[in-house]
Design an enzyme around this catalytic site. Structure first.
Site, short mmCIF file in Angstrom:
data_model
loop_
_atom_site.label_atom_id
_atom_site.label_comp_id
_atom_site.label_asym_id
_atom_site.label_seq_id
_atom_site.Cartn_x
_atom_site.Cartn_y
_atom_site.Cartn_z
CB THR A 31 43.46 42.53 50.88
OG1 THR A 31 44.11 41.75 51.89
CG2 THR A 31 41.96 42.36 51.02
CB THR A 34 44.39 43.50 41.66
OG1 THR A 34 43.42 44.52 41.38
CG2 THR A 34 45.41 43.45 40.55
CG ASP A 86 47.98 45.25 48.50
OD1 ASP A 86 46.94 44.84 47.95
OD2 ASP A 86 48.02 45.62 49.69
N GLY A 101 40.18 50.47 50.03
CA GLY A 101 38.82 50.23 49.55
C GLY A 101 38.24 48.95 50.14
CD GLU A 108 45.47 46.36 51.71
OE1 GLU A 108 44.88 45.57 50.96
OE2 GLU A 108 45.19 47.57 51.76
CE LYS A 126 41.24 50.07 40.93
NZ LYS A 126 41.93 49.04 41.64
#
Ligand code: 5RP
Length: 232
Positions: A31, A34, A86, A101, A108, A126
């Protein structure tokens, strides 16, 4: 770097992630922004004849997958996920992550944990030397007594707990829980913290993903870098 350029780096990473997809695979679909690029790329492959099925980690992802023509499997059934792909909010040098986030951390983590191979796609901003600091750790908690759960989290982490709001009301996850974002200067021992947090009554799941990444794909201005994490 503008948000548009960063989005291009996410897209570049997502396009490399699709190279890991093979015919017949069941794919855990992440989700976020990206993952959105990933879904578009897998959709293109499906239209070209690739046979895959997806397990979405959120309603948003399920809707995008349907739009892209990616067949989904019944998420209430028993599944075997070949590869989960992910995004993440932070990645440390040991490939541990902060995620959540977007508030989808529970599904997930279930999907990442049940996948044979977990691929993480990020843009280079990141990557951090230590988790924490600039990004708060999301923790999903049960609404009942959340204030006392938050107090215990605060005592354990020595961090500052903020209840996540959206449009002025507490954000509710798809499972009907709340999210607290915990501002912690540095998370030096993420594995120990994850275990300790999961022992607090009322904590459903944390956004710490420790020792789960098998492959990290990083979009940088110099190109895409792929790291394969040795199995311990
Ligand atoms: C959602 C997540 C996302 O993977 C994470 O927030 C990264 O998002 P993006 O790809 O939009 O930067 O954990 O719960």
């Amino acid at each position: 770097m503008t948000s548009e350029s960063l989005d291009n780096l996410k897209k570049a990473a997502a396009f490399r992630a699709v190279e890991f997809v093979r015919d017949g695979m069941v794919i855990g679909l992440g989700t976020g922004s990206t993952a959105k690029h990933l879904l578009a790329a897998i959709g293109e492959q499906v239209r070209a004849g690739r046979k895959v099925r997806g397990v979405p980690t959120s309603q948003e992802t399920a809707a995008l997958a349907r739009e892209s023509g990616i067949p989904l499997i019944d998420t209430e059934d028993r599944w075997e996920i070949d590869v989960a792909i992910d995004g993440a909010d932070q990645v440390d040098p040991d490939f541990n992550l902060i995620k959540g986030g977007g508030g989808a951390l529970l599904k997930e983590k279930i999907v990442a944990a049940s996948a044979k191979h977990f691929i993480v796609m990020v843009d280079y901003t990141k990557q951090v030397s230590v988790l924490g600091g600039s990004f708060p750790l999301p923790i999903e908690v049960v609404p009942f007594g959340w204030g006392s759960t938050a107090r215990e989290i605060e005592a354990l982490t020595k961090g500052r707990v903020v209840l996540r709001n959206r449009n002025g009301v507490p954000f509710k996850t798809e499972a009907g829980h709340l999210i607290v974002d915990v501002h912690i200067d540095r998370i030096d021992r993420p594995g120990e913290l994850e275990t300790a947090l999961n022992l607090i009554p009322g904590v459903v799941e944390t956004g710490l993903f420790v020792g789960r990444t098998n492959t990290l794909i990083v979009g940088t201005p110099q190109g895409v870098h792929i790291f394969h994490v040795p199995r311990k």
